[in-house]
Structure formats: structure tokens, C-alpha cells
Design a protein around this motif. Structure first.
Motif, mmCIF file in Angstrom:
data_model
loop_
_atom_site.group_PDB
_atom_site.id
_atom_site.type_symbol
_atom_site.label_atom_id
_atom_site.label_comp_id
_atom_site.label_asym_id
_atom_site.label_seq_id
_atom_site.Cartn_x
_atom_site.Cartn_y
_atom_site.Cartn_z
ATOM 1 N N LEU A 193 -0.102 -9.900 -13.493
ATOM 2 C CA LEU A 193 0.230 -10.073 -12.080
ATOM 3 C C LEU A 193 -0.979 -10.559 -11.288
ATOM 4 O O LEU A 193 -0.846 -11.387 -10.375
ATOM 5 C CB LEU A 193 0.740 -8.759 -11.489
ATOM 6 C CG LEU A 193 2.171 -8.369 -11.830
ATOM 7 C CD1 LEU A 193 2.489 -6.982 -11.264
ATOM 8 C CD2 LEU A 193 3.173 -9.383 -11.302
ATOM 9 N N GLY A 194 -2.160 -10.060 -11.632
ATOM 10 C CA GLY A 194 -3.366 -10.535 -10.959
ATOM 11 C C GLY A 194 -3.568 -12.022 -11.178
ATOM 12 O O GLY A 194 -3.846 -12.778 -10.228
ATOM 13 N N ALA A 195 -3.419 -12.465 -12.428
ATOM 14 C CA ALA A 195 -3.567 -13.895 -12.723
ATOM 15 C C ALA A 195 -2.493 -14.709 -12.019
ATOM 16 O O ALA A 195 -2.761 -15.797 -11.486
ATOM 17 C CB ALA A 195 -3.499 -14.116 -14.238
ATOM 18 N N LEU A 196 -1.261 -14.195 -11.998
ATOM 19 C CA LEU A 196 -0.148 -14.891 -11.349
ATOM 20 C C LEU A 196 -0.397 -15.037 -9.851
ATOM 21 O O LEU A 196 -0.259 -16.134 -9.286
ATOM 22 C CB LEU A 196 1.145 -14.115 -11.596
ATOM 23 C CG LEU A 196 2.421 -14.663 -10.958
ATOM 24 C CD1 LEU A 196 2.791 -16.003 -11.572
ATOM 25 C CD2 LEU A 196 3.572 -13.665 -11.136
ATOM 26 N N PHE A 197 -0.768 -13.949 -9.193
ATOM 27 C CA PHE A 197 -0.993 -13.983 -7.744
ATOM 28 C C PHE A 197 -2.303 -14.678 -7.389
ATOM 29 O O PHE A 197 -2.495 -15.064 -6.231
ATOM 30 C CB PHE A 197 -0.951 -12.569 -7.172
ATOM 31 C CG PHE A 197 0.439 -12.087 -6.864
ATOM 32 C CD1 PHE A 197 0.841 -11.865 -5.558
ATOM 33 C CD2 PHE A 197 1.357 -11.862 -7.877
ATOM 34 C CE1 PHE A 197 2.127 -11.437 -5.266
ATOM 35 C CE2 PHE A 197 2.642 -11.433 -7.609
ATOM 36 C CZ PHE A 197 3.035 -11.221 -6.300
ATOM 37 N N GLY A 198 -3.168 -14.832 -8.363
ATOM 38 C CA GLY A 198 -4.395 -15.592 -8.135
ATOM 39 C C GLY A 198 -4.211 -17.086 -8.345
ATOM 40 O O GLY A 198 -5.149 -17.857 -8.147
ATOM 41 N N GLY A 199 -3.000 -17.492 -8.757
ATOM 42 C CA GLY A 199 -2.721 -18.914 -8.948
ATOM 43 C C GLY A 199 -3.069 -19.435 -10.324
ATOM 44 O O GLY A 199 -3.291 -20.640 -10.493
ATOM 45 N N GLY A 200 -3.095 -18.584 -11.310
ATOM 46 C CA GLY A 200 -3.453 -18.996 -12.662
ATOM 47 C C GLY A 200 -2.378 -19.828 -13.334
ATOM 48 O O GLY A 200 -1.202 -19.793 -12.954
ATOM 49 N N THR A 201 -2.780 -20.563 -14.345
ATOM 50 C CA THR A 201 -1.829 -21.334 -15.150
ATOM 51 C C THR A 201 -1.032 -20.370 -16.036
ATOM 52 O O THR A 201 -1.447 -19.225 -16.254
ATOM 53 C CB THR A 201 -2.579 -22.325 -16.051
ATOM 54 O OG1 THR A 201 -3.358 -21.583 -17.005
ATOM 55 C CG2 THR A 201 -3.495 -23.226 -15.234
ATOM 56 N N PRO A 202 0.102 -20.835 -16.582
ATOM 57 C CA PRO A 202 0.851 -19.956 -17.504
ATOM 58 C C PRO A 202 0.000 -19.471 -18.672
ATOM 59 O O PRO A 202 0.135 -18.319 -19.104
ATOM 60 C CB PRO A 202 1.996 -20.850 -17.981
ATOM 61 C CG PRO A 202 2.212 -21.801 -16.838
ATOM 62 C CD PRO A 202 0.846 -22.073 -16.288
ATOM 63 N N GLU A 203 -0.888 -20.334 -19.171
ATOM 64 C CA GLU A 203 -1.755 -19.941 -20.287
ATOM 65 C C GLU A 203 -2.736 -18.853 -19.852
ATOM 66 O O GLU A 203 -3.008 -17.904 -20.606
ATOM 67 C CB GLU A 203 -2.528 -21.152 -20.806
ATOM 68 C CG GLU A 203 -1.675 -22.200 -21.498
ATOM 69 C CD GLU A 203 -0.872 -23.062 -20.501
ATOM 70 O OE1 GLU A 203 -1.208 -23.063 -19.287
ATOM 71 O OE2 GLU A 203 0.083 -23.723 -20.950
#
Length: 337
Positions: A193-203
């Protein structure tokens, strides 16, 4: 706050503010119980400065966001939602395990009764999804789906855990699978969730989820060690808590299946109908250690933590933030030895 998280003052303040804002939406009786559970008030509702826990999972969420974007503020709603789900599970776990202490205070069900504690746990569960939904957009939809999958895994793990107590034999692989569902899934969700909300790529989201999942299983190994040998002044629980409840924890399961000459004696203690007295509890702890359960969990925790850090290499992440994330993980897992 503990030594592990003292450096994250701004992050902790943002998490706390989000939790308080969400909890304030509850009906007054439920808000009072939630405030007590979080350590904000005493039984009568008076403000106190009790131990609110490490906030490890929401901190992991914020640091994961920082690894992909360089900053953590956009992930605060996700961090709050993760901590809401974690605490809903804690309130219910305390009831299931009949634990009377958490964070050095009587548990919510001991103070306010089982029925009210169950309902407040349910309310925190619902609030988590409300907080996620308010973030809006694609990330909120994806985040809600991930959180829902995680809650299902938590329940699956808890069901397995309770059923293990009534079984004479549990394979280590079964115990690991239970721990992956009950503990590792939420840690993996926190970092994803942190990566998702930080705008990370799917990878990047998947890599951070894998990091959290490995860390979560390492954390469960450590937590199970603390459930036997932890200092009550640190853990906030009674000494030998897991042995007293005949839990088939990771070190116990490893010991029972070790083939060591002392394993049958440990199995006999776990089969005994009468509650274990202090001598029995002490002997059970000695047997878990002599059968190799203690060292097996220590080595597994170390290996999983190293593998988690290795999995973040070459993911185009912010190096300084990755170092923060892996350092927090190593400090958390190393807290028992």
C-alpha cells in the motif's frame, strides 16, 4: 514509543493524528473503548500517555512510499488504514486467546466486556476501508481490494491458529502457512500500500509487498520467541504466555517435529489435560530450546530479513529510503537476541 521508532517523530505524529480523527467518528461508547485500546485514555476516559505500540506496520507503509517517491505524506491514509486493521485483529485476538494484558494494561475485553470489545474491533475494521475510500481514485480502489484480500488472509490464519490448539500434531509447513496468512500478509499489505500510494510501478508494488511478507514471517518467528522467553516488562504479556495457552507456535512446532530425544516429553506436556504450573511451563521452555526450536526460529528470522532486503535491489528505488526501511526491519527482527 520504543527505541525502534523514536527517530520517526513526524511520521508517528501523522499516523496518530489520522487514527484519532478516524476514531472520533465512532459513537461515543465505541470511541471511548477505542481510545483506551490505543492508549490515549484510561478506563474512565481521562487522557493518559500509555504505550500505544510501535506503529511498525504504518511506519513500514510510509517508508515504502518514500522508497518509490522520496516522500511519505501521500501514504498517510493507507498507513492509518493498515493500523486500524491491525488493531481490529488485536482486539479480537485478545478475546480468542483470553489474554488479559496488552501493552502493560488490561485488554479491552477485560475492561469493557467481550461484546463491546468485539463490536469496537468490527468498527475499526470498517473505519479502515472508509479511510482508504476517502483517498479517492484508482489507488483507493486498488488499495481497498488489497486490504480486503489481506483481511481474508488474516481470518484464514486465525482460524488455523485456533484449530492447531486442539490438534496433537501440526507440521512445521502448516505452521509457516498459518503465520504467512495471520502475520506476513498484513506486513506485505502495509508495504505494498505504501508503494501504491507513493505512485510506484506495479513491479515496485510487488517487490515491496514481497519485502513486507518476508519481514512479516521473520517478525512472527521473533514474536513467537517472545511469547516464550520475552520479558513481561517489554512484551506487556505474562511470561510463557504461548506455552500457557498450548500454542503451536513456530519454535514449538519445530521442536515437536525435531526428532530430538526430548521431543516426546514436550509433546506429553502439551497433551496434558491440566493447566501447566510454573514448573511445567519452565520445563516446556527448556524442552523447546533443547529440541532446537529456539535456534531454528532465530536463524529463520535472520535469513528471511536478509532475503527481504536483497529483494529490493535493482528496483529503481530511492537508496536512502531503502536503507531506512531495511534498517527498521533489521532492528525489529533483532530485538529478541
Amino acid at each position: 514509543m520504543t527505541v525502534l521508532t523514536d527517530q520517526y517523530t513526524a511520521e508517528r505524529a501523522a499516523i496518530d493524528a489520522g487514527l484519532r480523527a478516524a476514531a472520533s467518528r465512532l459513537p461515543a461508547p465505541a470511541a471511548r473503548i477505542a481510545a483506551y485500546h490505543f492508549g490515549w485514555t484510561d478506563e474512565a476516559g481521562n487522557p493518559v500517555e500509555a504505550n500505544s505500540g510501535k506503529a511498525l506496520r504504518p511506519l513500514l507503509t510510509l517508508l515504502a512510499a518514500k522508497t518509490v517517491s522520496g516522500q511519505w505524506h501521500t501514504a498517510v491514509p493507507a498507513a492509518v488504514a493498515v493500523e486500524m486493521v491491525h488493531n481490529f485483529s488485536l482486539i479480537h485476538d485478545d478475546i480468542i486467546d483470553r489474554d488479559g494484558l496488552r501493552r502493560h494494561r488490561p485488554t479491552a475485553w477485560k475492561v469493557f466486556g467481550v461484546n463491546d470489545a468485539i463490536l469496537v474491533g468490527d468498527a475499526l475494521h470498517a473505519l479502515a476501508f472508509e479511510v482508504i475510500a476517502e483517498a479517492g481514485g484508482d489507488r483507493a480502489r486498488a488499495g481497498a481490494g488489497l486490504l480486503a484480500q489481506t483481511v481474508r488472509a488474516l481470518i484464514e490464519g486465525q482460524l488455523a491458529d485456533t484449530r492447531f490448539e486442539g490438534r496433537e500434531h501440526v507440521d512445521l509447513a502448516e505452521c509457516v502457512a498459518m503465520s504467512e496468512a495471520k502475520t506476513a500478509s498484513l506486513m506485505g499489505c502495509a508495504t505494498a500500500l505504501g508503494a501504491l500510494f507513493g505512485g510506484g510501478t506495479p513491479e515496485q508494488v510487488e517487490a515491496l509487498r514481497d519485502f513486507g511478507s518476508r519481514l512479516g514471517l521473520a517478525f512472527q518467528h521473533v514474536d513467537d520467541l517472545l511469547g516464550i522467553w520475552g520479558d513481561p516488562a517489554v512484551t506487556g504479556k505474562a511470561v510463557y504466555s504461548d506455552l500457557r495457552n498450548r500454542k503451536k507456535s513456530l519454535p514449538v512446532t519445530a521442536a515437536l517435529g525435531s526428532g530430538h530425544a526430548d521431543a516426546p516429553e514436550l509433546a506429553a506436556l502439551y497433551r496434558a489435560a491440566a493447566p501447566l504450573d510454573e514448573d511445567g511451563l519452565r520445563r516446556a521452555a527448556e524442552l523447546v530450546e533443547s529440541c532446537g526450536g529456539r535456534i531454528a526460529s532465530q536463524r529463520a528470522a535472520e535469513s528471511l530479513t536478509a532475503a527481504a532486503a536483497d529483494g529490493l535491489a535493482d528496483r529503481r528505488l530511492h537508496g536512502g529510503a531503502v536503507e531506512e526501511l531495511t534498517s527498521l526491519a533489521a532492528s525489529t527482527v533483532g530485538r529478541v537476541w
